[in-house]
Design a protein around this motif. Sequence first.
Motif, PDB file in Angstrom:
ATOM      1  N   ALA A 470      27.226  19.408  15.906  1.00 61.78           N
ATOM      2  CA  ALA A 470      28.549  20.506  15.646  1.00 61.78           C
ATOM      3  C   ALA A 470      28.241  21.638  16.963  1.00 61.78           C
ATOM      4  CB  ALA A 470      28.183  21.010  14.626  1.00 61.78           C
ATOM      5  N   PRO A 471      29.378  22.091  17.676  1.00 61.66           N
ATOM      6  CA  PRO A 471      29.186  23.013  18.733  1.00 61.66           C
ATOM      7  C   PRO A 471      28.455  24.140  18.051  1.00 61.66           C
ATOM      8  CG  PRO A 471      31.341  22.253  18.421  1.00 61.66           C
ATOM      9  CD  PRO A 471      30.638  21.666  17.206  1.00 61.66           C
ATOM     10  N   GLY A 472      28.476  24.775  16.913  1.00 64.00           N
ATOM     11  CA  GLY A 472      27.671  25.831  16.639  1.00 64.00           C
ATOM     12  C   GLY A 472      26.284  25.480  16.400  1.00 64.00           C
ATOM     13  N   ALA A 473      25.789  24.733  16.319  1.00 64.28           N
ATOM     14  CA  ALA A 473      24.271  24.221  16.317  1.00 64.28           C
ATOM     15  C   ALA A 473      23.815  23.807  17.448  1.00 64.28           C
ATOM     16  CB  ALA A 473      24.143  22.845  15.426  1.00 64.28           C
ATOM     17  N   GLN A 474      24.683  23.440  18.512  1.00 64.83           N
ATOM     18  CA  GLN A 474      24.386  23.245  19.893  1.00 64.83           C
ATOM     19  C   GLN A 474      24.168  24.456  20.383  1.00 64.83           C
ATOM     20  OE1 GLN A 474      27.529  20.619  21.373  1.00 64.83           O
ATOM     21  NE2 GLN A 474      26.426  18.791  20.771  1.00 64.83           N
ATOM     22  N   ALA A 475      25.017  25.604  20.297  1.00 62.66           N
ATOM     23  CA  ALA A 475      24.899  26.812  20.845  1.00 62.66           C
ATOM     24  C   ALA A 475      23.801  27.585  20.329  1.00 62.66           C
ATOM     25  CB  ALA A 475      26.331  27.596  20.679  1.00 62.66           C
ATOM     26  N   ALA A 476      23.380  27.352  19.081  1.00 62.90           N
ATOM     27  CA  ALA A 476      22.149  27.939  18.671  1.00 62.90           C
ATOM     28  C   ALA A 476      20.988  27.539  19.238  1.00 62.90           C
ATOM     29  CB  ALA A 476      22.024  27.799  17.216  1.00 62.90           C
ATOM     30  N   VAL A 477      20.734  26.386  19.562  1.00 59.45           N
ATOM     31  CA  VAL A 477      19.667  25.937  20.361  1.00 59.45           C
ATOM     32  C   VAL A 477      19.550  26.243  21.844  1.00 59.45           C
ATOM     33  CG1 VAL A 477      18.150  23.749  20.693  1.00 59.45           C
ATOM     34  CG2 VAL A 477      19.513  23.891  18.683  1.00 59.45           C
ATOM     35  N   LEU A 478      20.889  26.113  22.313  1.00 60.89           N
ATOM     36  CA  LEU A 478      20.980  26.776  23.679  1.00 60.89           C
ATOM     37  C   LEU A 478      20.479  27.958  23.853  1.00 60.89           C
ATOM     38  CD1 LEU A 478      24.061  24.598  24.699  1.00 60.89           C
ATOM     39  CD2 LEU A 478      21.933  24.240  25.602  1.00 60.89           C
ATOM     40  N   THR A 479      20.950  28.990  22.959  1.00 64.68           N
ATOM     41  CA  THR A 479      20.466  30.284  22.846  1.00 64.68           C
ATOM     42  C   THR A 479      18.963  30.490  22.939  1.00 64.68           C
ATOM     43  OG1 THR A 479      22.686  30.925  22.003  1.00 64.68           O
ATOM     44  CG2 THR A 479      20.975  32.616  21.958  1.00 64.68           C
ATOM     45  N   ALA A 480      18.336  29.631  21.955  1.00 64.68           N
ATOM     46  CA  ALA A 480      16.921  29.799  21.874  1.00 64.68           C
ATOM     47  C   ALA A 480      16.396  29.142  23.146  1.00 64.68           C
ATOM     48  CB  ALA A 480      16.469  28.661  20.633  1.00 64.68           C
ATOM     49  N   LEU A 481      16.614  28.243  23.793  1.00 62.84           N
ATOM     50  CA  LEU A 481      15.981  27.865  25.019  1.00 62.84           C
ATOM     51  C   LEU A 481      16.133  28.884  26.151  1.00 62.84           C
ATOM     52  CD1 LEU A 481      17.311  24.244  25.218  1.00 62.84           C
ATOM     53  CD2 LEU A 481      15.021  25.052  24.774  1.00 62.84           C
ATOM     54  N   GLY A 482      17.465  29.710  26.154  1.00 65.94           N
ATOM     55  CA  GLY A 482      17.727  30.965  27.140  1.00 65.94           C
ATOM     56  C   GLY A 482      16.635  32.029  26.634  1.00 65.94           C
ATOM     57  N   ASN A 483      16.177  32.174  25.640  1.00 65.63           N
ATOM     58  CA  ASN A 483      15.124  33.027  25.112  1.00 65.63           C
ATOM     59  C   ASN A 483      13.662  32.494  25.907  1.00 65.63           C
ATOM     60  OD1 ASN A 483      16.544  34.565  23.529  1.00 65.63           O
ATOM     61  ND2 ASN A 483      15.931  33.699  21.834  1.00 65.63           N
ATOM     62  N   ALA A 484      13.559  31.303  25.965  1.00 64.12           N
ATOM     63  CA  ALA A 484      12.282  30.478  26.416  1.00 64.12           C
ATOM     64  C   ALA A 484      12.222  30.817  27.989  1.00 64.12           C
ATOM     65  CB  ALA A 484      12.260  29.245  26.132  1.00 64.12           C
ATOM     66  N   GLY A 485      13.311  30.349  28.639  1.00 61.53           N
ATOM     67  CA  GLY A 485      13.194  30.307  30.275  1.00 61.53           C
ATOM     68  C   GLY A 485      12.126  29.457  30.709  1.00 61.53           C
ATOM     69  N   ARG A 494      21.261  20.675  30.924  1.00 58.25           N
ATOM     70  CA  ARG A 494      22.407  20.137  31.939  1.00 58.25           C
ATOM     71  C   ARG A 494      23.493  19.603  31.415  1.00 58.25           C
ATOM     72  NH1 ARG A 494      19.095  18.179  35.162  1.00 58.25           N
ATOM     73  NH2 ARG A 494      18.851  19.724  36.497  1.00 58.25           N
ATOM     74  N   PRO A 495      23.558  18.330  30.346  1.00 57.81           N
ATOM     75  CA  PRO A 495      24.661  17.813  29.839  1.00 57.81           C
ATOM     76  C   PRO A 495      25.681  18.801  29.169  1.00 57.81           C
ATOM     77  CG  PRO A 495      22.681  16.582  29.328  1.00 57.81           C
ATOM     78  CD  PRO A 495      22.368  17.779  29.943  1.00 57.81           C
ATOM     79  N   TYR A 496      25.217  20.037  28.525  1.00 55.88           N
ATOM     80  CA  TYR A 496      26.055  20.792  27.782  1.00 55.88           C
ATOM     81  C   TYR A 496      26.839  21.961  28.523  1.00 55.88           C
ATOM     82  CZ  TYR A 496      23.161  18.716  24.246  1.00 55.88           C
ATOM     83  OH  TYR A 496      22.810  17.737  23.453  1.00 55.88           O
ATOM     84  N   LEU A 497      26.369  21.804  29.816  1.00 58.68           N
ATOM     85  CA  LEU A 497      27.290  22.588  30.701  1.00 58.68           C
ATOM     86  C   LEU A 497      28.688  22.343  30.855  1.00 58.68           C
ATOM     87  CD1 LEU A 497      24.283  22.954  33.582  1.00 58.68           C
ATOM     88  CD2 LEU A 497      25.394  24.894  32.082  1.00 58.68           C
ATOM     89  N   ALA A 498      28.893  20.879  30.533  1.00 61.99           N
ATOM     90  CA  ALA A 498      30.246  20.508  30.806  1.00 61.99           C
ATOM     91  C   ALA A 498      30.839  20.069  29.435  1.00 61.99           C
ATOM     92  CB  ALA A 498      30.317  19.114  31.727  1.00 61.99           C
ATOM     93  N   SER A 499      30.246  20.672  28.312  1.00 61.52           N
ATOM     94  CA  SER A 499      30.825  20.357  27.076  1.00 61.52           C
ATOM     95  C   SER A 499      32.341  20.835  26.856  1.00 61.52           C
ATOM     96  CB  SER A 499      30.033  21.233  25.777  1.00 61.52           C
ATOM     97  OG  SER A 499      30.515  21.210  24.744  1.00 61.52           O
ATOM     98  N   ASP A 500      33.044  20.066  25.929  1.00 62.03           N
ATOM     99  CA  ASP A 500      34.435  20.388  25.691  1.00 62.03           C
ATOM    100  C   ASP A 500      34.585  21.712  24.870  1.00 62.03           C
ATOM    101  OD1 ASP A 500      35.281  18.125  26.824  1.00 62.03           O
ATOM    102  OD2 ASP A 500      35.428  16.894  24.950  1.00 62.03           O
ATOM    103  N   ALA A 501      33.518  22.099  24.303  1.00 61.61           N
ATOM    104  CA  ALA A 501      33.537  23.628  23.501  1.00 61.61           C
ATOM    105  C   ALA A 501      33.211  24.582  24.427  1.00 61.61           C
ATOM    106  CB  ALA A 501      32.752  23.397  22.310  1.00 61.61           C
ATOM    107  N   VAL A 504      29.837  26.243  23.488  1.00 61.00           N
ATOM    108  CA  VAL A 504      28.627  25.664  23.971  1.00 61.00           C
ATOM    109  C   VAL A 504      28.421  25.773  25.591  1.00 61.00           C
ATOM    110  CG1 VAL A 504      27.842  23.078  24.365  1.00 61.00           C
ATOM    111  CG2 VAL A 504      28.987  23.891  22.191  1.00 61.00           C
ATOM    112  N   ARG A 505      29.539  25.770  26.295  1.00 57.20           N
ATOM    113  CA  ARG A 505      29.194  26.250  27.811  1.00 57.20           C
ATOM    114  C   ARG A 505      28.838  27.163  27.890  1.00 57.20           C
ATOM    115  NH1 ARG A 505      34.442  24.126  27.744  1.00 57.20           N
ATOM    116  NH2 ARG A 505      35.428  25.907  28.753  1.00 57.20           N
ATOM    117  N   ALA A 506      29.336  28.457  27.366  1.00 56.51           N
ATOM    118  CA  ALA A 506      28.933  29.807  27.234  1.00 56.51           C
ATOM    119  C   ALA A 506      27.510  29.913  26.885  1.00 56.51           C
ATOM    120  CB  ALA A 506      29.663  30.653  26.469  1.00 56.51           C
ATOM    121  N   ALA A 507      26.875  29.100  25.800  1.00 60.80           N
ATOM    122  CA  ALA A 507      25.454  29.249  25.577  1.00 60.80           C
ATOM    123  C   ALA A 507      24.675  28.670  26.308  1.00 60.80           C
ATOM    124  CB  ALA A 507      25.285  28.545  24.305  1.00 60.80           C
ATOM    125  N   ALA A 508      25.025  27.554  27.044  1.00 55.50           N
ATOM    126  CA  ALA A 508      24.451  26.843  28.225  1.00 55.50           C
ATOM    127  C   ALA A 508      24.360  27.756  29.407  1.00 55.50           C
ATOM    128  CB  ALA A 508      25.192  25.588  28.636  1.00 55.50           C
TER     129      ALA A 508
END
Length: 612
Positions: A470-485, A494-501, A504-508
């Motif tokens: 689900a887009p919401g679940a993907q965005a949550a993990v991507l946000t967490a990875l943003g915390n990690a850096g 990288r694959p989520y940068l071209a998501s249809d949602a 998800v792209r914003a979170a990526a």
Amino acid sequence: MRGTWRATRRWPRRTTIVVAVIAAAGLGSAAWWRTGAVDAASSLQTRASPLFPPGVAQVFRIEFATRVATTADQPMTSFAVDGTLTLIGLHGSPEVVVRGELAGTLSTQAGQPGTGSAGVTDDTSLTAAARQPFVLQFGADGSFQGARGAPGMPALVGRMWSALGEYLQVRRAGANRTWQVREADASGAYVARYEQRGDRLAKSKLRYELVTAKMLTSYDVVSSAAEFEIDGDGGLISLSLRETTRANLGAGPFPGFEATTSLALRRTRADDARGSLVTAIEARSHTVALRQAAHEDDPGVRDRARIGGLDVAEALSRLRLFERPSLDHDDQLRASRAFVALTALLRQDPSALVAVRANLATGGPLTNSLLAALRDASTPETQSLLAEMTRSGAPLDPEQRLEAARSLSRVPTPTADTVAALASLRSDPDVGTQATYGLGSALHRLMTQDPTLADEAREALVHQLADASAPGAQAAVLTALGNAGDPATLDAIRPYLASDAASVRAAAAQAVRRIAGAEVDQILAALCMDRSPDVRFSAVDAIGERESSAMLADALSRLVIIESQYQVRARAVNILAQWLPDLPALAKVLDAVASRDPNADLRRVASHALGR
């Protein structure tokens, strides 16, 4: 969500405790005195710092002051130096050594606890100590390396002279008129910008990239401006500096403090001191490489100072002052001291953990403060209790469970059990998203603290991202990875940068914000042209956390001209205004904004950046 460090600062009761506050305010260094002998013969023949030619005694009028206050403008401490300061270049192969001696006074804040009823007794002894000779040491590149002083020199005085050395460092990079370099001081590593203006050199701190004090979440540059005037021989004529920095302590009742420093040096004369160089160098041999005082090196002693004689019952009683709808200054001070004391008691007294557990069982109004104290104590035992409070079946309501998960996400030194607890909570309907964010924050800390445990956290998040549909679940993990850096997660992102949602792209975009490199610059530049305004804003916001580059500047320059959404355009204009000193070519696009942007506020921002 950003990571959070401990907020375990106690209001000072003794001069030695005051020093700890000043150190975190940027007037200290973890190892501010360095060892190393000076070869007297070579000292007479080699060059000194460009600001301090060898064999020349430069006498300066000095006014040097710092004031530290909470972000609520409650005074914490202050000092002021007034008089004349003699600085002699002694050595410069390969390091530069400068001997200093003050003829003047050192005064601390009147009425400050630990300074006597009027600050007279301590000021007298501190002034005497400040008048003892000291030595500043600089690297061949101009970076400040440390200082030496007389045996028994008070830590406050030593840190003060160390701060002077930090402000006197000048590092060049190439032959350009402007340049940026990384430097360091007691607070951490920062980026400094220099600009050559004839015989004057302007310097400003841009931002801190690394914070050394573990109790701080971040250290911000509110304002910074210094100007060096240099003579034809490279000697320092004057230095004028004013700086305000803000230390952020994260959530909790003691959020942070600001330090404002002013320094004025004006040379009154320069004397030939070559005849006294050998004597000065020999005198230096009697200085010692002082370290931090024992009370600062020993965590147990530090905690006892924070406790200040309070027992668990009294600390909890005073903490209840926070339950009042409004607090006067004295009550707020008492409650803040109690919070700091409780965090120390949780590390030192097993009964404190028992008492906090009992209080949490009631789910009362103290719950959030107690959870914050467990977070800041950051022991395996307090982290274990936090984990217990996050689980279903804990004696907390859903909102309090979520606060417990936030606190567990922000512990400064995550344990293996904490990582396991956060990982297990990710499927919880009430706290799962927060636990995912927390695992990313833990990864950020563990990359330097425990690389093996960091591998476990990274693997858990990467697998979670791969399993999310689900887009919401993907965005949550991507946000967490943003915390990690974590650069090692870029392939997974990288694959989520071209998501249809779009979400998800914003979170990526946020997921890559802390990952350095030209590849990420290119990714964010492309996302600035995304069809969704939410994605464009997220990309611009991520760019705001990065260093300037030609690629990013071009992307933002196009955006401020064609972007129709005010929030996106405003963020981009503000970033370009910040980058203008380093990228003068941006003046053209800012001129267009100042002339034609439909929003009056943005026209004013651009005009101000251009100096109009």
